[in-house]
Design a protein around this motif. Structure first.
Motif, PDB file in Angstrom:
ATOM      1  N   LEU A 195      -3.039 -10.975  -5.566  1.00  0.00           N
ATOM      2  CA  LEU A 195      -4.439 -11.269  -5.404  1.00  0.00           C
ATOM      3  C   LEU A 195      -5.026  -9.684  -5.505  1.00  0.00           C
ATOM      4  N   ASP A 196      -4.430  -8.933  -4.783  1.00  0.00           N
ATOM      5  CA  ASP A 196      -4.969  -7.513  -4.652  1.00  0.00           C
ATOM      6  C   ASP A 196      -3.982  -6.745  -5.121  1.00  0.00           C
ATOM      7  N   MET A 197      -3.754  -6.302  -6.342  1.00  0.00           N
ATOM      8  CA  MET A 197      -2.677  -5.409  -6.793  1.00  0.00           C
ATOM      9  C   MET A 197      -2.996  -3.945  -6.389  1.00  0.00           C
ATOM     10  N   ASP A 198      -4.226  -3.496  -6.205  1.00  0.00           N
ATOM     11  CA  ASP A 198      -4.481  -1.985  -5.939  1.00  0.00           C
ATOM     12  C   ASP A 198      -3.857  -1.971  -4.436  1.00  0.00           C
ATOM     13  N   ASN A 199      -3.877  -2.906  -3.627  1.00  0.00           N
ATOM     14  CA  ASN A 199      -3.399  -2.746  -2.254  1.00  0.00           C
ATOM     15  C   ASN A 199      -1.772  -2.599  -2.385  1.00  0.00           C
ATOM     16  N   VAL A 200      -1.185  -3.291  -3.390  1.00  0.00           N
ATOM     17  CA  VAL A 200       0.158  -3.535  -3.454  1.00  0.00           C
ATOM     18  C   VAL A 200       0.728  -1.994  -4.007  1.00  0.00           C
ATOM     19  N   CYS A 201      -0.169  -1.230  -5.083  1.00  0.00           N
ATOM     20  CA  CYS A 201       0.395   0.124  -5.541  1.00  0.00           C
ATOM     21  C   CYS A 201       0.018   0.931  -4.397  1.00  0.00           C
ATOM     22  N   PHE A 202      -1.011   0.943  -3.414  1.00  0.00           N
ATOM     23  CA  PHE A 202      -1.178   2.056  -2.552  1.00  0.00           C
ATOM     24  C   PHE A 202      -0.153   1.932  -1.631  1.00  0.00           C
ATOM     25  N   HIS A 203       0.265   0.982  -1.158  1.00  0.00           N
ATOM     26  CA  HIS A 203       1.564   0.888  -0.293  1.00  0.00           C
ATOM     27  C   HIS A 203       2.853   1.396  -0.796  1.00  0.00           C
ATOM     28  N   LEU A 204       2.974   0.957  -2.045  1.00  0.00           N
ATOM     29  CA  LEU A 204       4.228   1.390  -2.918  1.00  0.00           C
ATOM     30  C   LEU A 204       4.438   2.812  -2.906  1.00  0.00           C
ATOM     31  N   GLU A 205       3.039   3.561  -3.563  1.00  0.00           N
ATOM     32  CA  GLU A 205       3.188   4.970  -3.297  1.00  0.00           C
ATOM     33  C   GLU A 205       3.277   5.667  -1.890  1.00  0.00           C
ATOM     34  N   ASP A 206       2.455   5.013  -1.058  1.00  0.00           N
ATOM     35  CA  ASP A 206       2.298   5.662   0.099  1.00  0.00           C
ATOM     36  C   ASP A 206       3.658   5.632   1.154  1.00  0.00           C
ATOM     37  N   LYS A 207       4.560   4.464   0.909  1.00  0.00           N
ATOM     38  CA  LYS A 207       5.747   4.520   1.738  1.00  0.00           C
ATOM     39  C   LYS A 207       6.792   4.850   1.155  1.00  0.00           C
ATOM     40  N   SER A 208       7.066   4.750  -0.162  1.00  0.00           N
ATOM     41  CA  SER A 208       8.257   5.339  -0.740  1.00  0.00           C
ATOM     42  C   SER A 208       8.027   6.798  -1.154  1.00  0.00           C
ATOM     43  N   GLY A 209       6.643   7.260  -1.583  1.00  0.00           N
ATOM     44  CA  GLY A 209       6.698   8.759  -2.009  1.00  0.00           C
ATOM     45  C   GLY A 209       6.690   8.776  -3.340  1.00  0.00           C
ATOM     46  N   GLY A 210       6.738   7.825  -4.119  1.00  0.00           N
ATOM     47  CA  GLY A 210       6.820   8.047  -5.700  1.00  0.00           C
ATOM     48  C   GLY A 210       5.455   7.828  -6.261  1.00  0.00           C
ATOM     49  N   ALA A 211       5.368   7.628  -7.427  1.00  0.00           N
ATOM     50  CA  ALA A 211       4.379   7.620  -8.246  1.00  0.00           C
ATOM     51  C   ALA A 211       4.254   6.361  -9.381  1.00  0.00           C
ATOM     52  N   ILE A 212       3.389   5.616  -9.320  1.00  0.00           N
ATOM     53  CA  ILE A 212       3.171   4.485 -10.413  1.00  0.00           C
ATOM     54  C   ILE A 212       2.511   5.171 -11.741  1.00  0.00           C
ATOM     55  N   ILE A 213       3.572   4.892 -12.704  1.00  0.00           N
ATOM     56  CA  ILE A 213       3.416   5.405 -13.972  1.00  0.00           C
ATOM     57  C   ILE A 213       3.056   4.488 -15.119  1.00  0.00           C
ATOM     58  N   TYR A 214       3.139   3.285 -14.649  1.00  0.00           N
ATOM     59  CA  TYR A 214       2.834   2.023 -15.505  1.00  0.00           C
ATOM     60  C   TYR A 214       2.453   0.691 -14.843  1.00  0.00           C
ATOM     61  N   ARG A 215       1.477   0.091 -15.375  1.00  0.00           N
ATOM     62  CA  ARG A 215       0.770  -0.877 -14.578  1.00  0.00           C
ATOM     63  C   ARG A 215       0.262  -2.093 -15.702  1.00  0.00           C
ATOM     64  N   HIS A 216       0.896  -2.982 -15.654  1.00  0.00           N
ATOM     65  CA  HIS A 216       0.420  -4.057 -16.536  1.00  0.00           C
ATOM     66  C   HIS A 216       0.539  -5.620 -15.933  1.00  0.00           C
ATOM     67  N   ILE A 217      -0.590  -6.113 -15.767  1.00  0.00           N
ATOM     68  CA  ILE A 217      -0.775  -7.327 -14.963  1.00  0.00           C
ATOM     69  C   ILE A 217      -0.141  -7.540 -13.653  1.00  0.00           C
ATOM     70  N   ASN A 218       1.004  -7.731 -13.609  1.00  0.00           N
ATOM     71  CA  ASN A 218       1.950  -7.966 -12.624  1.00  0.00           C
ATOM     72  C   ASN A 218       3.197  -7.071 -12.251  1.00  0.00           C
ATOM     73  N   VAL A 219       3.333  -6.493 -13.539  1.00  0.00           N
ATOM     74  CA  VAL A 219       4.468  -5.538 -13.623  1.00  0.00           C
ATOM     75  C   VAL A 219       4.063  -4.086 -13.320  1.00  0.00           C
ATOM     76  N   LEU A 220       5.117  -3.578 -12.554  1.00  0.00           N
ATOM     77  CA  LEU A 220       4.839  -2.086 -12.322  1.00  0.00           C
ATOM     78  C   LEU A 220       6.259  -1.405 -12.320  1.00  0.00           C
ATOM     79  N   ILE A 221       6.069   0.232 -12.756  1.00  0.00           N
ATOM     80  CA  ILE A 221       7.024   1.085 -12.891  1.00  0.00           C
ATOM     81  C   ILE A 221       6.941   2.070 -12.030  1.00  0.00           C
ATOM     82  N   LEU A 222       7.783   2.330 -10.870  1.00  0.00           N
ATOM     83  CA  LEU A 222       7.611   3.281  -9.811  1.00  0.00           C
ATOM     84  C   LEU A 222       8.603   4.510 -10.291  1.00  0.00           C
ATOM     85  N   TYR A 223       7.862   5.560 -10.324  1.00  0.00           N
ATOM     86  CA  TYR A 223       8.783   6.702 -10.611  1.00  0.00           C
ATOM     87  C   TYR A 223       9.164   7.722  -9.338  1.00  0.00           C
ATOM     88  N   ARG A 224      10.147   8.131  -9.317  1.00  0.00           N
ATOM     89  CA  ARG A 224      10.680   8.870  -8.156  1.00  0.00           C
ATOM     90  C   ARG A 224      10.356  10.276  -8.111  1.00  0.00           C
TER      91      ARG A 224
END
Length: 357
Positions: A195-224
């Protein structure tokens, strides 16, 4: 017969009329003559002795995680879920806060029932510089295209499924384990967090330290990052079990603010008798639900969502998220149906126009 047994060296002649009697006598003579020559088919085997392990008295206690609590330098408070924890304060707990899900004595942080707060103060400037150093220079378009083509497919082996729990604490450890062998990890999101993919992306980048380089609907790619070193990865203590969720205030009030009991009853009946805006499936992709609800509130006062087979707990999670994202007021959760009210927006707009004038 006694004479035959007493004279073992006497030669015996085969009687053609009684061949079986002769064989039995011959066997009895051979066994009685040399008892030490008897070799049974199976001999009792002795139990193998276990090698004795010598206990070293001068063992290093720092290498044993059970002798002292683990210390983590991560700057945020540890929680079971970082993206799906309600903002409201709990009113009670289903289990005592003294039972830490990290295990007794395994963590230097105290469990409060919902989080394990950090012990040290956070230097935001130092954290920003360290993250910038690990990420390195931005990726070029060719490098991004190569990584996306490698990890975006459904048969990718470096994949993590994100369910209704959202960005959980143990997921951070799984991400770093994948980063040991791969530059990026594919994350597939399903259920309420979509429902809130922006919130998911924020916490993934903030907690892991990586960067999201791809986002399509519900699929993300997190770069280290370019300068990521698996040997210097942060210490992430693993939760041994899922803690019981605390008890939060009621999501639906008996009488909503600004309404009487009769008006609220009328709105509930109107919502139950109206056509559903959309039908949600269990563990589905709800990326466009918020926009659909906002668009429907422009013409309708009450909206119904059909959540058959979704589950009661997921229905309440969806209603709580839509309350903050739409925004709206949940009126009823009945038979896996969600009734949402847009609120008295006309009166608020009239009051704003009066104040401006």
């Amino acid at each position: 017969m006694l004479k035959l047994l007493s004279s073992p060296h006497k030669t015996q002649t085969l009687n053609p009329n009684k061949p079986f009697l002769f064989l039995s006598r011959l066997l009895s003579q051979s066994l009685s003559s040399n008892p030490y020559d008897y070799d049974p088919p199976f001999s009792p085997a002795s139990k193998p002795q276990k090698p004795k392990t010598k206990k070293t008295q001068n063992a290093d206690p720092n290498k044993d995680p059970t002798t002292r609590p683990l210390k983590s330098d991560l700057p945020f408070d540890f929680s079971y879920s970082y993206s799906e924890t309600p903002s409201a304060e709990p009113i009670s707990f289903r289990e005592s806060p003294k039972f830490s899900p990290f295990g007794p004595g395994r963590l230097d942080r105290k469990w409060t029932g919902t989080v394990a707060p950090a012990q040290q103060e956070v230097d935001l400037n130092r954290l920003a510089q360290e993250r910038k150093r690990v990420l390195g220079d931005p990726l070029t378009e060719e490098e991004v295209a190569e990584l996306v083509e490698r990890y975006r497919h459904s048969d990718c082996s470096r994949q993590i499924n994100l369910g209704k729990g959202g960005v959980t604490h143990n997921m951070l450890d799984d991400i770093h384990n994948h980063w040991k062998q791969a530059e990026a990890v594919r994350i597939k999101c399903l259920g309420v967090p979509t429902l809130d993919m922006d919130n998911v992306c924020f916490h993934l980048e903030d907690k892991s330290g990586g960067a999201i380089i791809y986002r399509h609907i519900n699929v993300l790619i997190l770069y280290r990052g370019r300068n990521y070193d698996p040997k210097n990865r942060p210490v992430i203590p693993v939760m041994l079990w899922k803690p019981y969720p605390p008890i939060y205030p009621k999501l639906v009030k008996n009488v909503a603010d600004g309404l009487t009991f009769e008006e609220m009853k009328e709105l509930r009946n109107r919502g139950l008798n109206s056509l559903p805006l959309m039908k949600l499936t269990r563990n589905g992709v709800y990326v466009n639900v918020v926009d659909r609800v906002k668009e429907a509130f422009k013409t309708e006062e009450v909206v119904r969502l059909d959540c058959t087979h979704v589950g009661t707990s997921d229905c309440k999670r969806i209603g709580a998220k839509l309350r903050d994202l739409a925004p709206c007021i949940p009126l009823l959760f009945k038979d896996e149906q969600i009734i949402l009210w847009r609120g008295k927006q006309d009166q608020e707009q009239d009051s704003k126009c009066i104040d401006r004038s």
